[in-house]
Design a protein around this motif. Sequence first.
Motif, mmCIF file in Angstrom:
data_model
loop_
_atom_site.group_PDB
_atom_site.id
_atom_site.type_symbol
_atom_site.label_atom_id
_atom_site.label_comp_id
_atom_site.label_asym_id
_atom_site.label_seq_id
_atom_site.Cartn_x
_atom_site.Cartn_y
_atom_site.Cartn_z
ATOM 1 N N ASP A 117 3.409 2.581 -2.197
ATOM 2 C CA ASP A 117 2.312 1.858 -2.486
ATOM 3 C C ASP A 117 2.251 0.419 -2.464
ATOM 4 O O ASP A 117 2.328 -0.432 -3.521
ATOM 5 C CB ASP A 117 1.866 2.154 -4.051
ATOM 6 C CG ASP A 117 0.630 1.907 -4.457
ATOM 7 O OD1 ASP A 117 -0.356 1.707 -3.711
ATOM 8 O OD2 ASP A 117 0.324 1.657 -5.677
ATOM 9 N N HIS A 118 2.435 -0.109 -1.114
ATOM 10 C CA HIS A 118 2.335 -1.458 -0.925
ATOM 11 C C HIS A 118 1.958 -1.562 0.711
ATOM 12 O O HIS A 118 2.006 -0.698 1.187
ATOM 13 C CB HIS A 118 3.984 -2.016 -1.051
ATOM 14 C CG HIS A 118 4.041 -3.305 -1.429
ATOM 15 N ND1 HIS A 118 3.544 -4.369 -1.090
ATOM 16 C CD2 HIS A 118 4.650 -3.758 -2.700
ATOM 17 C CE1 HIS A 118 3.716 -5.614 -1.563
ATOM 18 N NE2 HIS A 118 4.565 -5.211 -2.673
ATOM 19 N N PHE A 119 1.758 -2.934 1.009
ATOM 20 C CA PHE A 119 1.704 -3.094 2.425
ATOM 21 C C PHE A 119 2.863 -3.501 3.441
ATOM 22 O O PHE A 119 2.672 -4.078 4.613
ATOM 23 C CB PHE A 119 0.479 -4.258 2.613
ATOM 24 C CG PHE A 119 0.837 -5.553 2.075
ATOM 25 C CD1 PHE A 119 1.509 -6.650 2.862
ATOM 26 C CD2 PHE A 119 0.308 -5.858 0.551
ATOM 27 C CE1 PHE A 119 1.942 -7.674 2.186
ATOM 28 C CE2 PHE A 119 0.804 -7.134 0.144
ATOM 29 C CZ PHE A 119 1.382 -8.052 1.069
ATOM 30 N N THR A 209 0.216 -2.601 -10.403
ATOM 31 C CA THR A 209 0.445 -2.606 -9.039
ATOM 32 C C THR A 209 -0.476 -3.519 -8.083
ATOM 33 O O THR A 209 0.091 -4.174 -7.348
ATOM 34 C CB THR A 209 0.070 -1.121 -8.496
ATOM 35 O OG1 THR A 209 0.887 -0.044 -9.343
ATOM 36 C CG2 THR A 209 0.607 -0.934 -6.969
ATOM 37 N N SER A 210 -1.860 -3.565 -8.306
ATOM 38 C CA SER A 210 -2.754 -4.327 -7.469
ATOM 39 C C SER A 210 -2.259 -5.752 -7.937
ATOM 40 O O SER A 210 -2.536 -6.439 -7.050
ATOM 41 C CB SER A 210 -4.346 -4.010 -8.047
ATOM 42 O OG SER A 210 -4.246 -4.229 -9.439
ATOM 43 N N LYS A 213 0.633 -6.595 -5.701
ATOM 44 C CA LYS A 213 0.117 -6.468 -4.310
ATOM 45 C C LYS A 213 -0.655 -7.883 -3.731
ATOM 46 O O LYS A 213 -0.242 -8.657 -2.877
ATOM 47 C CB LYS A 213 -0.851 -5.482 -3.773
ATOM 48 C CG LYS A 213 -0.233 -3.892 -3.917
ATOM 49 C CD LYS A 213 -1.143 -2.979 -3.603
ATOM 50 C CE LYS A 213 -0.738 -1.856 -3.484
ATOM 51 N NZ LYS A 213 -1.605 -0.728 -2.973
ATOM 52 N N THR A 214 -1.374 -8.400 -5.017
ATOM 53 C CA THR A 214 -2.030 -9.676 -4.733
ATOM 54 C C THR A 214 -1.134 -10.865 -4.616
ATOM 55 O O THR A 214 -1.214 -11.814 -3.761
ATOM 56 C CB THR A 214 -2.987 -10.059 -5.797
ATOM 57 O OG1 THR A 214 -4.015 -8.820 -6.004
ATOM 58 C CG2 THR A 214 -3.813 -11.327 -5.446
ATOM 59 N N SER A 216 2.138 -10.645 -3.816
ATOM 60 C CA SER A 216 2.901 -10.575 -2.739
ATOM 61 C C SER A 216 2.239 -10.983 -1.434
ATOM 62 O O SER A 216 2.889 -11.308 -0.425
ATOM 63 C CB SER A 216 3.412 -8.880 -2.464
ATOM 64 O OG SER A 216 4.051 -8.456 -3.678
ATOM 65 N N LEU A 217 0.999 -10.702 -1.458
ATOM 66 C CA LEU A 217 0.119 -11.295 -0.093
ATOM 67 C C LEU A 217 0.372 -12.856 -0.136
ATOM 68 O O LEU A 217 0.454 -13.470 1.008
ATOM 69 C CB LEU A 217 -1.221 -10.896 -0.448
ATOM 70 C CG LEU A 217 -2.261 -11.130 0.900
ATOM 71 C CD1 LEU A 217 -1.898 -10.477 2.050
ATOM 72 C CD2 LEU A 217 -3.789 -10.716 0.419
#
Length: 252
Positions: A117-119, A209-210, A213-214, A216-217
């Motif tokens: 669940d990541h990019f 989680t979101s 992700k943000t 990490s971006l």
Amino acid sequence: MYFFISQLSISDILLIIDVVPVLLHILLNNGGIVTFSDCLTQLYFFGISESFECFLLTVMSYDRYVAICNPLRYSTIMTSGHCVMLIIVCWLCGFSVNMIYPITILNLYFCGPNTIDHFYCDIIPLVELACSDTFIIHLEIYFLGVPIIFIPTTIIVMSYTYIVISVLRIPSSTGRQKAFSTCSSHLIVVSIFYGTLFSVYIVPKNGLTSYVKTLSLLYTVFTPLVNPIIYSLRNKDIIKAVQEAFHRRVVW
């Protein structure tokens, strides 16, 4: 200074090449498939670029410390050979330290879900998919965080503490402003880099989680994007060179 900035650019390019193509593939295909070996390879080179940047920013803070606190000895301390040796040590530390994670992950047993669940293949989302005990690798993460994150952070804080003390002792306001301007670009980059680093890996984020992700971006895309902009806008030599190149192009 320019030699260190060039190494920072190499690190940012390595990070972008490692993360962005996979990210674009995921966005264009609404998901993607990555082999286990490719995932470990991405994790390894991601760790190299980030660890190297931690060490490099520490070396750059030491360079600024010597330039401001020991200006008369700067040319004898920060020689070309010394700078090259420091960069070689930073790269070797980045390559060697990050070998531990792939080797440990290869000994884990994966039997359940295989969807991250990541990019990109970050270590925490990947380890969460393992069916075997992950206590050792979590211990490694915290243990290696000392030489990679906490020791560099301590050295940077100490360097800038001495820098501030030395600058405040300068009698003229022009001298103080000039001294601070030589450190402003590096200080901005350090703040952005370590701010996102601590937000992603240090601060607890259970169930967010979101949010991860943000951050990490910002950490993998935004920081490499703004680094050259910050150094370009704050550096008169670079601005002058760009203006001269633009002027020649317009004239021709």
